[in-house]
Design a protein around this motif. Sequence first.
Motif, PDB file in Angstrom:
ATOM      1  N   CYS A  90       0.857  -1.186   0.000  1.00 39.23           N
ATOM      2  CA  CYS A  90       0.000   0.000   0.000  1.00 39.23           C
ATOM      3  C   CYS A  90       0.895   1.238   0.000  1.00 39.23           C
ATOM      4  O   CYS A  90       1.561   1.529   1.004  1.00 39.23           O
ATOM      5  CB  CYS A  90      -0.924   0.006   1.219  1.00 39.23           C
ATOM      6  N   THR A 144      -0.078   4.195  -0.044  1.00 35.06           N
ATOM      7  CA  THR A 144      -0.671   5.232   0.797  1.00 35.06           C
ATOM      8  C   THR A 144      -0.206   5.099   2.241  1.00 35.06           C
ATOM      9  O   THR A 144       0.223   6.072   2.876  1.00 35.06           O
ATOM     10  CB  THR A 144      -2.202   5.164   0.746  1.00 35.06           C
ATOM     11  N   CYS A 145      -0.258   3.870   2.751  1.00 34.92           N
ATOM     12  CA  CYS A 145       0.086   3.622   4.151  1.00 34.92           C
ATOM     13  C   CYS A 145       1.485   3.063   4.339  1.00 34.92           C
ATOM     14  O   CYS A 145       1.928   2.875   5.479  1.00 34.92           O
ATOM     15  CB  CYS A 145      -0.934   2.647   4.761  1.00 34.92           C
ATOM     16  N   VAL A 165       2.526  -0.019   3.748  1.00 36.69           N
ATOM     17  CA  VAL A 165       2.368  -1.293   4.451  1.00 36.69           C
ATOM     18  C   VAL A 165       2.579  -2.428   3.461  1.00 36.69           C
ATOM     19  O   VAL A 165       2.060  -2.392   2.335  1.00 36.69           O
ATOM     20  CB  VAL A 165       0.962  -1.395   5.088  1.00 36.69           C
ATOM     21  N   HIS A 222      -7.032  -4.782   4.912  1.00 37.72           N
ATOM     22  CA  HIS A 222      -6.361  -3.483   5.014  1.00 37.72           C
ATOM     23  C   HIS A 222      -7.215  -2.382   4.388  1.00 37.72           C
ATOM     24  O   HIS A 222      -7.265  -1.243   4.919  1.00 37.72           O
ATOM     25  CB  HIS A 222      -4.984  -3.532   4.322  1.00 37.72           C
ATOM     26  N   SER A 224      -9.799  -1.307   6.791  1.00 38.45           N
ATOM     27  CA  SER A 224      -9.308  -0.910   8.121  1.00 38.45           C
ATOM     28  C   SER A 224      -9.409   0.598   8.319  1.00 38.45           C
ATOM     29  O   SER A 224      -9.563   1.076   9.438  1.00 38.45           O
ATOM     30  CB  SER A 224      -7.862  -1.378   8.322  1.00 38.45           C
ATOM     31  N   ASP A 225      -9.308   1.351   7.241  1.00 42.00           N
ATOM     32  CA  ASP A 225      -9.429   2.812   7.326  1.00 42.00           C
ATOM     33  C   ASP A 225     -10.019   3.292   6.016  1.00 42.00           C
ATOM     34  O   ASP A 225      -9.316   3.604   5.056  1.00 42.00           O
ATOM     35  CB  ASP A 225      -8.055   3.461   7.568  1.00 42.00           C
ATOM     36  N   LYS A 256      -9.223   6.699   3.893  1.00 44.32           N
ATOM     37  CA  LYS A 256      -8.079   6.862   2.989  1.00 44.32           C
ATOM     38  C   LYS A 256      -8.359   6.220   1.643  1.00 44.32           C
ATOM     39  O   LYS A 256      -9.103   5.246   1.546  1.00 44.32           O
ATOM     40  CB  LYS A 256      -6.818   6.209   3.586  1.00 44.32           C
ATOM     41  N   HIS A 271      -6.666   4.035  -0.569  1.00 41.25           N
ATOM     42  CA  HIS A 271      -5.511   3.127  -0.538  1.00 41.25           C
ATOM     43  C   HIS A 271      -5.034   2.809  -1.952  1.00 41.25           C
ATOM     44  O   HIS A 271      -5.836   2.400  -2.798  1.00 41.25           O
ATOM     45  CB  HIS A 271      -5.888   1.838   0.196  1.00 41.25           C
ATOM     46  N   ILE A 302       2.428   9.715  -3.476  1.00 40.23           N
ATOM     47  CA  ILE A 302       1.653   9.862  -2.243  1.00 40.23           C
ATOM     48  C   ILE A 302       1.386  11.339  -2.034  1.00 40.23           C
ATOM     49  O   ILE A 302       2.287  12.118  -1.740  1.00 40.23           O
ATOM     50  CB  ILE A 302       2.420   9.280  -1.039  1.00 40.23           C
ATOM     51  N   ASN A 318      -8.676  13.871   6.258  1.00 36.54           N
ATOM     52  CA  ASN A 318      -8.740  12.770   5.284  1.00 36.54           C
ATOM     53  C   ASN A 318      -8.744  13.234   3.825  1.00 36.54           C
ATOM     54  O   ASN A 318      -8.996  12.422   2.915  1.00 36.54           O
ATOM     55  CB  ASN A 318      -9.994  11.903   5.533  1.00 36.54           C
ATOM     56  N   ARG A 365      -6.742  14.632   0.509  1.00 32.01           N
ATOM     57  CA  ARG A 365      -5.403  14.683  -0.072  1.00 32.01           C
ATOM     58  C   ARG A 365      -5.257  15.970  -0.887  1.00 32.01           C
ATOM     59  O   ARG A 365      -6.183  16.400  -1.566  1.00 32.01           O
ATOM     60  CB  ARG A 365      -5.166  13.470  -0.977  1.00 32.01           C
TER      61      ARG A 365
END
Length: 563
Positions: A25, A27-28, A30, A40, A43-44, A47, A49, A62, A71, A73
């Motif tokens: 990801c 964005t995160c 991860v 994932h 999970s949020d 965002k 992702h 990003i 939240n 961008r």
Amino acid sequence: MDPRTSAQDVMRCDLCDTAVVQMHCDTCLVNLCKACVGEHMISDESKKHEIVRFQLRKSTLIYPLCKFHKNERCEMYCNQCDIPICSACIASGNHSGHNILQIIKVYNARKEEIEREMKEIEQNIYPTYQNIASDVQNRISQLEKEYGDLSTAITKHGEDWHREIDKLVKNLKAEVEKMKAKHHDALKAHKDEINQLITDIYNEIQASSKLLELNDISLFLKFNTNIQEFRKLPSKVNVTLPHFTPTQYQPEQLIKLFGNLSSLSLTSEEHGYKMKTTKKSPEAGSSPPVRQLLDEPETITSTNTGYDRLYNVVCLSDEEIWTRGNDNTMKLYSINQGSLLKSIRTKSGNQPYDIAVTKSGDLVYTDYWDRTVNIVKNEKIEELIRLQNWIPYRVCSTSSGDLLVIMYSDDYKQIKVVCYSGSTGKQTIQFDDKGQPLYSSGGYITENRNLDICVSDLGAKAVVVVNQAGKLRFRYTGHTPAPKNKSFNPRGITTDSQSHILTADSYNNCVHIIDQDGQFLRYIDCGLSEPWGLCIDTNDNLFVAHTKNKTEVIIKIKYMYIK
């Protein structure tokens, strides 16, 4: 060993901590296995992702989160406020009338700037610091020799003083012996005089005694003693002994007479180093345009001079050339006009043995018979260096503004190169690593663009090249076949923007061109006859002093072109 962190193990999913990483990801930031992607994503949900294959991670830009709207961008950039903004920021009207840019354009511009700066760091700044470190190391390496030379000079001066003191003591003691002998002779003569009088007195006593034993009146009446003479005692010879009165001195007076050390000066020169650059620039430190040798060099101009014999040419500018011949006058010529602009006579009236032009455009010349190196400023001659026990021969000016002087010892058995900063000698180049002399005779001298020191050694029939630290790099002894099939006879020497070394060969009526490592490249002849002095202007045009139809001529030769 933990299999999840072992360098020998594969990377694991950041969520389940067991499966092999397959996705990422952006964005995160991860790492995920395929099974955990869905978990994932939910999970949020605030965002957006960006899930990509692990091998393609960081391929998606990003965008920064907005500071004012949770939240969101930021895909735009306010130039006035100098901050990233989101669509909600624009809708709010807070940036109405401002110069709004796509943040991707700001990013790309900044990325290009960073890439340019990184390129400059890699190509210019980093090599420059490496060169500075190398320069400092070379200076450190020179310390032992330079301070050794300083100690040797002090020791030699002390030995000279000891010899003079010993001579003085010997002369004074010899004078004492002469005085003692004179004193002795005077007292001995006086003693001989006294002894003679004693003998006379003794004889007088003997005669008187015999007379007293007789009763002959007539003898008594005739006899007279010399008592009156004897009563007059002889003059006493007095001799005043000489005495030695040593000169009283204070230690500081002795230091002043003997000589003293200047204080160690440690300063920081703000612009002492020059940045290495790959861009074309008029500065000496810039990289020159790449030039190639012409297959057929061509003569551009020819200028007659008034010399019976012309030995030196040195560029004041691309249009003006200083010259030196077999008389006591140095002449400045305009090459384009072919006219004499200025004449300077040496201060002593002697023939100059070499000439050079400093970075500031001042003329420098060596006076062999006067043992001096002189500089001409505003047509006034100033003595720059005066030698003792050595004779100045050839000279050149370096890119740093120093002077390199070739000199002979008084007995002509030694030859060396000394680097001077102003009138202060700071480096001596005389022997190789084995303690053998680098040079066998005086020639001409120049500095290459790579700071090598190049000398045409006529006695050795070679060009001797040492690096900036005085270490031998190579000797060039000519190339076969030579144009006239005669031995190499190096005279004038110069270098160009490509670090080529050019040497006049008066026996073979040509100029040799070699590269900075001593490899032969080609000859230049152009109908040359007994070429001697050489110099090169800023455009890599070659000027040659040679004899044409019994006339001393300067010719300008084009032998390179920009690639």
